[in-house]
Scaffold this active site. Structure first.
Site, PDB file in Angstrom:
ATOM      1  N   HIS A   1      65.333 -33.798  13.611  1.00 57.20           N
ATOM      2  CA  HIS A   1      66.383 -33.041  12.917  1.00 57.20           C
ATOM      3  C   HIS A   1      67.739 -33.753  12.993  1.00 57.20           C
ATOM      4  O   HIS A   1      68.784 -33.122  12.818  1.00 57.20           O
ATOM      5  CB  HIS A   1      66.511 -31.631  13.511  1.00 57.20           C
ATOM      6  CG  HIS A   1      65.306 -30.792  13.273  1.00 57.20           C
ATOM      7  ND1 HIS A   1      64.871 -30.438  12.016  1.00 57.20           N
ATOM      8  CD2 HIS A   1      64.406 -30.238  14.135  1.00 57.20           C
ATOM      9  CE1 HIS A   1      63.773 -29.705  12.115  1.00 57.20           C
ATOM     10  NE2 HIS A   1      63.462 -29.575  13.385  1.00 57.20           N
TER      11      HIS A   1
ATOM     12  N   HIS B   1      60.628 -38.354  21.678  1.00 58.48           N
ATOM     13  CA  HIS B   1      60.661 -37.111  20.918  1.00 58.48           C
ATOM     14  C   HIS B   1      59.416 -37.062  20.033  1.00 58.48           C
ATOM     15  O   HIS B   1      59.350 -37.718  18.993  1.00 58.48           O
ATOM     16  CB  HIS B   1      61.945 -37.106  20.068  1.00 58.48           C
ATOM     17  CG  HIS B   1      62.291 -35.765  19.540  1.00 58.48           C
ATOM     18  ND1 HIS B   1      62.943 -34.808  20.279  1.00 58.48           N
ATOM     19  CD2 HIS B   1      62.057 -35.192  18.330  1.00 58.48           C
ATOM     20  CE1 HIS B   1      63.114 -33.724  19.559  1.00 58.48           C
ATOM     21  NE2 HIS B   1      62.573 -33.925  18.373  1.00 58.48           N
TER      22      HIS B   1
END
Ligand SMILES: [Fe+2]
Length: 223
Positions: free
Chosen positions: A33, A116
């Protein structure tokens, strides 16, 4: 800390990044994001404390590796990578990680990797691949803390996912009823961050001056 969703559960803004850094964080990492808030793009391009996954497009702004001093002055390199299973990346993390780790180690003995990623298999594999070459491989993204904090035989601390700092009376931070409605109906329903049962989650890694981990403990604190 990973701050990719610190702005009401979607992205990060320069203002919130500054608040996090002034609260004591030394480096903020991002993830899938990273570009949700357009105002962050020029900020990341200039920042030496906010980094984005190194295996995004080479044409994206910012860097995926930074070295910053710890409070006692010890240089700490932080590397941000994103997984390639169930996520969109320009190149797989394994394709770029070795060169980046060599680069990180030329700047600092202590090297922390924020990986991530969605899949536990990819995160466990990366932690094993880097064992003995970095201080810690800390998984982020799933918002659910895993029960596998450990120091591997080569001296690299690892946890598959450090968990979520945010409201745990939720579906990974979103108001439960809304998330369930979207899943049941398949219709677009705007997400709202939940509010209940806020916890701080993370991981505490202890290491030697040479960057070898000696302990790795999950952190779970109810506010
Ligand atoms: Fe994420």
């Amino acid at each position: 800390m990973n701050g990719e969703n610190a702005a009401d559960g979607a992205g990060l803004t320069p203002k919130i990044a500054e608040r996090i850094l002034s609260s004591g964080a030394d480096v903020i990492t991002l993830g899938n994001h990273a570009w949700r808030r357009s105002e962050l793009i020029p900020y990341v391009a200039k920042s030496d404390r906010v980094i984005r996954p190194a295996n995004l497009s080479r044409l994206a702004p910012g860097h995926g590796l930074v070295s910053a001093p710890a409070p006692d002055g010890t240089p700490v390199a932080v590397l941000n990578l994103m997984g390639s299973l169930f996520m969109t990346v320009a190149v797989t993390p394994f394709e770029v990680v070795d060169e980046l780790v060599s680069d990180a180690r030329s700047h600092a003995a202590v090297v922390v990797v924020d990986f991530h990623a969605e899949a536990t298999s990819e995160k466990v594999a990366m932690a094993r691949w880097l064992d003995g070459r970095v201080t810690a491989v800390i998984g982020t993204h799933t918002h659910v803390q895993t029960a596998d904090a450990r120091v591997q035989p080569g001296g690299t601390a690892a946890i598959t996912d450090a968990g979520m700092t945010g409201p745990h009376d939720s579906v990974i931070g979103v108001e439960g009823d809304i998330a369930i409605e979207r899943m049941r109906s398949g219709l677009f329903v705007r997400f709202r961050p939940a509010e209940g049962d806020v916890r701080i989650e993370g991981v505490l890694v202890r290491c030697t001056a040479e960057g070898r981990a000696t302990a790795c403990e999950p952190i779970r604190v109810r506010i």
